[in-house]
Design a protein around this motif. Sequence first.
Motif, PDB file in Angstrom:
ATOM      1  N   PHE A   1      27.905   3.784  42.990  1.00 25.95           N
ATOM      2  CA  PHE A   1      28.342   2.928  42.282  1.00 25.95           C
ATOM      3  C   PHE A   1      27.441   1.359  42.353  1.00 25.95           C
ATOM      4  CE2 PHE A   1      32.091   5.315  43.135  1.00 25.95           C
ATOM      5  CZ  PHE A   1      32.893   5.317  41.879  1.00 25.95           C
ATOM      6  N   SER A   2      26.224   1.537  43.113  1.00 22.50           N
ATOM      7  CA  SER A   2      25.619   0.026  43.336  1.00 22.50           C
ATOM      8  C   SER A   2      24.668   0.331  42.088  1.00 22.50           C
ATOM      9  CB  SER A   2      25.112   0.422  44.651  1.00 22.50           C
ATOM     10  OG  SER A   2      24.234   1.461  45.011  1.00 22.50           O
ATOM     11  N   ALA A   3      24.262   1.668  41.555  1.00 28.90           N
ATOM     12  CA  ALA A   3      23.081   1.633  40.612  1.00 28.90           C
ATOM     13  C   ALA A   3      23.737   1.168  39.315  1.00 28.90           C
ATOM     14  CB  ALA A   3      22.798   3.311  40.530  1.00 28.90           C
ATOM     15  N   PRO A   4      22.797   0.665  38.209  1.00 31.00           N
ATOM     16  CA  PRO A   4      23.142   0.128  37.083  1.00 31.00           C
ATOM     17  C   PRO A   4      23.818   1.212  35.940  1.00 31.00           C
ATOM     18  CG  PRO A   4      20.842   0.004  37.399  1.00 31.00           C
ATOM     19  CD  PRO A   4      21.369   0.319  38.498  1.00 31.00           C
ATOM     20  N   ILE A   5      24.636   0.932  35.285  1.00 27.64           N
ATOM     21  CA  ILE A   5      25.060   1.930  34.165  1.00 27.64           C
ATOM     22  C   ILE A   5      24.178   1.839  33.039  1.00 27.64           C
ATOM     23  CG2 ILE A   5      26.843   2.725  32.998  1.00 27.64           C
ATOM     24  CD1 ILE A   5      28.994   1.409  34.983  1.00 27.64           C
ATOM     25  N   GLN A   6      23.695   3.271  32.794  1.00 27.11           N
ATOM     26  CA  GLN A   6      22.793   3.405  31.494  1.00 27.11           C
ATOM     27  C   GLN A   6      23.658   3.987  30.493  1.00 27.11           C
ATOM     28  OE1 GLN A   6      19.547   2.827  31.585  1.00 27.11           O
ATOM     29  NE2 GLN A   6      19.338   2.082  33.713  1.00 27.11           N
ATOM     30  N   ARG A   7      23.574   3.001  29.172  1.00 28.98           N
ATOM     31  CA  ARG A   7      24.397   3.417  28.017  1.00 28.98           C
ATOM     32  C   ARG A   7      23.633   3.227  26.888  1.00 28.98           C
ATOM     33  NH1 ARG A   7      30.036   0.373  29.300  1.00 28.98           N
ATOM     34  NH2 ARG A   7      30.519   1.670  31.361  1.00 28.98           N
ATOM     35  N   PRO A   8      22.580   4.027  26.814  1.00 25.93           N
ATOM     36  CA  PRO A   8      21.627   3.638  25.296  1.00 25.93           C
ATOM     37  C   PRO A   8      22.378   3.973  24.203  1.00 25.93           C
ATOM     38  CG  PRO A   8      21.258   5.763  26.216  1.00 25.93           C
ATOM     39  CD  PRO A   8      22.391   5.372  27.207  1.00 25.93           C
ATOM     40  N   ASN A   9      23.168   4.605  23.884  1.00 30.26           N
ATOM     41  CA  ASN A   9      23.873   4.857  22.528  1.00 30.26           C
ATOM     42  C   ASN A   9      25.450   4.091  22.333  1.00 30.26           C
ATOM     43  OD1 ASN A   9      21.641   6.581  21.853  1.00 30.26           O
ATOM     44  ND2 ASN A   9      22.790   8.342  22.705  1.00 30.26           N
ATOM     45  N   LEU A  10      25.690   3.153  23.344  1.00 29.81           N
ATOM     46  CA  LEU A  10      26.947   2.544  23.163  1.00 29.81           C
ATOM     47  C   LEU A  10      27.069   1.896  22.140  1.00 29.81           C
ATOM     48  CD1 LEU A  10      29.728   2.172  24.595  1.00 29.81           C
ATOM     49  CD2 LEU A  10      28.672   0.227  25.657  1.00 29.81           C
ATOM     50  N   MET A  11      26.206   0.840  21.550  1.00 27.44           N
ATOM     51  CA  MET A  11      26.176   0.200  20.348  1.00 27.44           C
ATOM     52  C   MET A  11      26.323   0.712  18.912  1.00 27.44           C
ATOM     53  SD  MET A  11      26.741  -2.728  21.881  1.00 27.44           S
ATOM     54  CE  MET A  11      26.818  -3.891  20.520  1.00 27.44           C
TER      55      MET A  11
END
Length: 111
Positions: free
Chosen positions: A89-99
């Motif tokens: 849970f300390s790693a950043p969340i990667q959401r490339p297609n969210l937008m």
Amino acid sequence: MAIAANFLKFPQAMALQLPLRLGKPVWNTKRPTTRRGRAFRAHIGAVVKAVGLRVEPVAKPIPQWWKDAQSRARAFRQAVRADLIELDFSAPIQRPNLMRQIAAMGLSAWN
């Protein structure tokens, strides 16, 4: 009445019925405080020692189906523990297609 008549005919049958203990043994109670109770307890203890009667609890056997179910449950728990995924849970969340997904749903702004 038929039972009483049988006991009258066969008194040895009545004698065989008397020593049956239907409950907690009398000599297993707390220490008596009266002289009469102590004498009774001493008498019962002497009889038990003379006869050699030992009251031992009998363990109930565990059914095989219960043992099998427990071993299967243990194996299942071990399999679940082995297959658990560690989450960081300390790693950043990667959401490339969210937008792009938000635009495809027709949502322009968040409320």
